[in-house]
Design an enzyme around this catalytic site. Sequence first.
Site, PDB file in Angstrom:
ATOM      1  N   TYR A 174       0.844  -1.207   0.000  1.00 50.84           N
ATOM      2  CA  TYR A 174       0.000   0.000   0.000  1.00 50.84           C
ATOM      3  C   TYR A 174       0.877   1.255   0.000  1.00 50.84           C
ATOM      4  O   TYR A 174       0.674   2.181  -0.803  1.00 50.84           O
ATOM      5  CB  TYR A 174      -0.889  -0.050   1.241  1.00 50.84           C
ATOM      6  CG  TYR A 174      -1.584   1.219   1.622  1.00 50.84           C
ATOM      7  CD1 TYR A 174      -2.792   1.584   1.033  1.00 50.84           C
ATOM      8  CD2 TYR A 174      -1.051   2.059   2.602  1.00 50.84           C
ATOM      9  CE1 TYR A 174      -3.445   2.745   1.411  1.00 50.84           C
ATOM     10  CE2 TYR A 174      -1.698   3.218   2.983  1.00 50.84           C
ATOM     11  CZ  TYR A 174      -2.885   3.552   2.389  1.00 50.84           C
ATOM     12  OH  TYR A 174      -3.535   4.706   2.762  1.00 50.84           O
ATOM     13  N   VAL A 240      -1.772  -5.922  18.891  1.00 52.42           N
ATOM     14  CA  VAL A 240      -0.877  -6.573  17.930  1.00 52.42           C
ATOM     15  C   VAL A 240       0.571  -6.385  18.396  1.00 52.42           C
ATOM     16  O   VAL A 240       1.012  -5.248  18.641  1.00 52.42           O
ATOM     17  CB  VAL A 240      -1.096  -5.996  16.512  1.00 52.42           C
ATOM     18  CG1 VAL A 240      -0.075  -6.554  15.535  1.00 52.42           C
ATOM     19  CG2 VAL A 240      -2.516  -6.285  16.041  1.00 52.42           C
ATOM     20  N   TYR A 319      -2.860 -10.669  11.453  1.00 56.43           N
ATOM     21  CA  TYR A 319      -2.976 -10.190  10.077  1.00 56.43           C
ATOM     22  C   TYR A 319      -2.533 -11.211   9.033  1.00 56.43           C
ATOM     23  O   TYR A 319      -2.731 -10.986   7.843  1.00 56.43           O
ATOM     24  CB  TYR A 319      -2.108  -8.945   9.871  1.00 56.43           C
ATOM     25  CG  TYR A 319      -2.607  -7.679  10.534  1.00 56.43           C
ATOM     26  CD1 TYR A 319      -3.765  -7.044  10.090  1.00 56.43           C
ATOM     27  CD2 TYR A 319      -1.904  -7.097  11.591  1.00 56.43           C
ATOM     28  CE1 TYR A 319      -4.204  -5.860  10.677  1.00 56.43           C
ATOM     29  CE2 TYR A 319      -2.339  -5.917  12.180  1.00 56.43           C
ATOM     30  CZ  TYR A 319      -3.491  -5.307  11.720  1.00 56.43           C
ATOM     31  OH  TYR A 319      -3.918  -4.142  12.297  1.00 56.43           O
TER      32      TYR A 319
HETATM   33  C1  UGA Z   1      -3.665   2.683   8.467  1.00 51.00           C
HETATM   34  C2  UGA Z   1      -3.389   2.832   6.975  1.00 51.00           C
HETATM   35  O1  UGA Z   1      -2.495   1.867   6.529  1.00 51.00           O
HETATM   36  C3  UGA Z   1      -2.849   4.182   6.672  1.00 51.00           C
HETATM   37  O2  UGA Z   1      -2.780   4.415   5.321  1.00 51.00           O
HETATM   38  C4  UGA Z   1      -3.754   5.234   7.161  1.00 51.00           C
HETATM   39  O3  UGA Z   1      -3.206   6.509   6.855  1.00 51.00           O
HETATM   40  C5  UGA Z   1      -3.901   5.066   8.624  1.00 51.00           C
HETATM   41  O4  UGA Z   1      -4.425   3.770   8.908  1.00 51.00           O
HETATM   42  C6  UGA Z   1      -4.864   6.102   9.112  1.00 51.00           C
HETATM   43  O5  UGA Z   1      -5.929   5.762   9.641  1.00 51.00           O
HETATM   44  O6  UGA Z   1      -4.546   7.280   8.920  1.00 51.00           O
HETATM   45  P1  UGA Z   1      -2.385   2.047  10.689  1.00 51.00           P
HETATM   46  O7  UGA Z   1      -2.291   3.240  11.577  1.00 51.00           O
HETATM   47  O8  UGA Z   1      -1.272   1.056  10.843  1.00 51.00           O
HETATM   48  O9  UGA Z   1      -2.453   2.558   9.173  1.00 51.00           O
HETATM   49  O10 UGA Z   1      -3.765   1.290  10.892  1.00 51.00           O
HETATM   50  P2  UGA Z   1      -4.542   0.622  12.095  1.00 51.00           P
HETATM   51  O11 UGA Z   1      -5.175  -0.603  11.555  1.00 51.00           O
HETATM   52  O12 UGA Z   1      -5.445   1.621  12.703  1.00 51.00           O
HETATM   53  O13 UGA Z   1      -3.423   0.146  13.141  1.00 51.00           O
HETATM   54  C7  UGA Z   1      -2.825   0.979  14.089  1.00 51.00           C
HETATM   55  C8  UGA Z   1      -2.023   0.114  15.040  1.00 51.00           C
HETATM   56  O14 UGA Z   1      -2.909  -0.650  15.860  1.00 51.00           O
HETATM   57  C9  UGA Z   1      -1.086  -0.898  14.385  1.00 51.00           C
HETATM   58  O15 UGA Z   1       0.081  -0.985  15.146  1.00 51.00           O
HETATM   59  C10 UGA Z   1      -1.856  -2.216  14.491  1.00 51.00           C
HETATM   60  O16 UGA Z   1      -1.005  -3.336  14.488  1.00 51.00           O
HETATM   61  C11 UGA Z   1      -2.557  -2.027  15.834  1.00 51.00           C
HETATM   62  N1  UGA Z   1      -3.816  -2.789  16.065  1.00 51.00           N
HETATM   63  C12 UGA Z   1      -4.807  -2.807  15.143  1.00 51.00           C
HETATM   64  C13 UGA Z   1      -3.973  -3.458  17.277  1.00 51.00           C
HETATM   65  O17 UGA Z   1      -3.066  -3.475  18.138  1.00 51.00           O
HETATM   66  N2  UGA Z   1      -5.146  -4.112  17.526  1.00 51.00           N
HETATM   67  C14 UGA Z   1      -6.170  -4.127  16.634  1.00 51.00           C
HETATM   68  O18 UGA Z   1      -7.215  -4.745  16.946  1.00 51.00           O
HETATM   69  C15 UGA Z   1      -5.993  -3.456  15.406  1.00 51.00           C
END
Ligand code: UGA
Length: 367
Positions: A174, A240, A319
């Site tokens: 992505y 995670v 994931y």
């Molecule tokens: C995502 C997209 O990939 C980005 O493009 C986007 O800009 C961004 O969201 C955004 O909302 O602005 P990310 O922040 O990694 O990026 O997405 P999330 O799925 O919200 O994850 C945030 C963190 O939480 C990660 O470290 C993930 O591993 C963690 N997570 C997620 C958990 O610990 N538990 C969960 O149940 C879900």
Amino acid sequence: MNESNPFPEHLPGRVVVLGCDGFIGHHLARSLLAIPDLEVVGWDRCRTRIGGFESHPRFTFRFADIASGRSQLGEDVARSQAVVNLAALCNPSLYGSHTLDVIRSNFTDVEPVVRLCAESGTKLVHLSSCEVFGRTLRSWVPRDRVALPEESDILDEDLTPFLLGPLSSTRWSYACAKQLAERLIEGWGRERGLAWTIVRPFNFIGPGMDYLPGRDGEGVPRVLACFMKALIDREPLQLVDGGTARRTFLHISEAVEALVRILERPESTSRRVIHLGNAANETDIRGLAMSMRSIWARLRKDASILELPLLSVPSEEFYGPGYDDSDRRIPGMKNAHAILGWTPILSLEETLNLTLGDYHLRYPEFE
Ligand code: UGA
């Protein structure tokens, strides 16, 4: 001239919003329709969130895919002053499992939009992602050999390099597609005169984000929706890899205010990259889970919610293979301040209170 922006260059008469049914898109479209005389043409292949304004006299909805409705899109772009491109798959659970769709939506489908804007002289406001930065420089260097200052983690709009992992880390499909789309847009600007603004959102949150698995969708949404589902259904909140990754969060209302300012300033925002986030609202994901759990217990008036466990889960289990993660994302905000005169003011606690307050009303305890 509206109250939120005392110095607009000029307001456009018609704006195309691609992805108007998405989380950001539907909030933006609704705010744009509140501006007198502005017409909004919204495109989406879903219509789950636009109910509140679909029949607005200044809103036209195209229930279509931008790849299949090319000639209509050409007409809409030619008749508008700006296109906001929000159409994208942006959920990390898809980056390794649906890599081809992710690259198509974040790069291949962007190219015709860029071309149409350039040919019509229409301004393109393209929503990229903070994820283009991948991981911080500090996360790649051995700590015992190179001591980089913590300030090096701040992601500058114009200077910070993009640091993605190897091909086997499918997570970065992505980010790589987003990077290439940015380079395509920059190239069309330099070589063919396209007027563009690239916006990188840093974790917007608020009402209507993604979906709640088992209620409004299936799969693994982004973290806010994952934690909301767990809280509503009284399940453990899954962290995670221990929830050590750090994020900064911005309330969607403040993000939309900034996007409107970008549309109001077509010249000064042209050929500029603008970060929209709130550097002051940083937390690790474990901290986010704890804050959300205590706010939810207060909203539901139920102390037993405080007992819901926080469980660490390996990323490979959560994931699938190929997952990697951005360790930290602090937005450099100089362009947003200088060009838009915009500074977010909602604290993380206020942002979460507003967001969870909305979920509390929309998902009553006894449905
Ligand atoms: C995502 C997209 O990939 C980005 O493009 C986007 O800009 C961004 O969201 C955004 O909302 O602005 P990310 O922040 O990694 O990026 O997405 P999330 O799925 O919200 O994850 C945030 C963190 O939480 C990660 O470290 C993930 O591993 C963690 N997570 C997620 C958990 O610990 N538990 C969960 O149940 C879900």
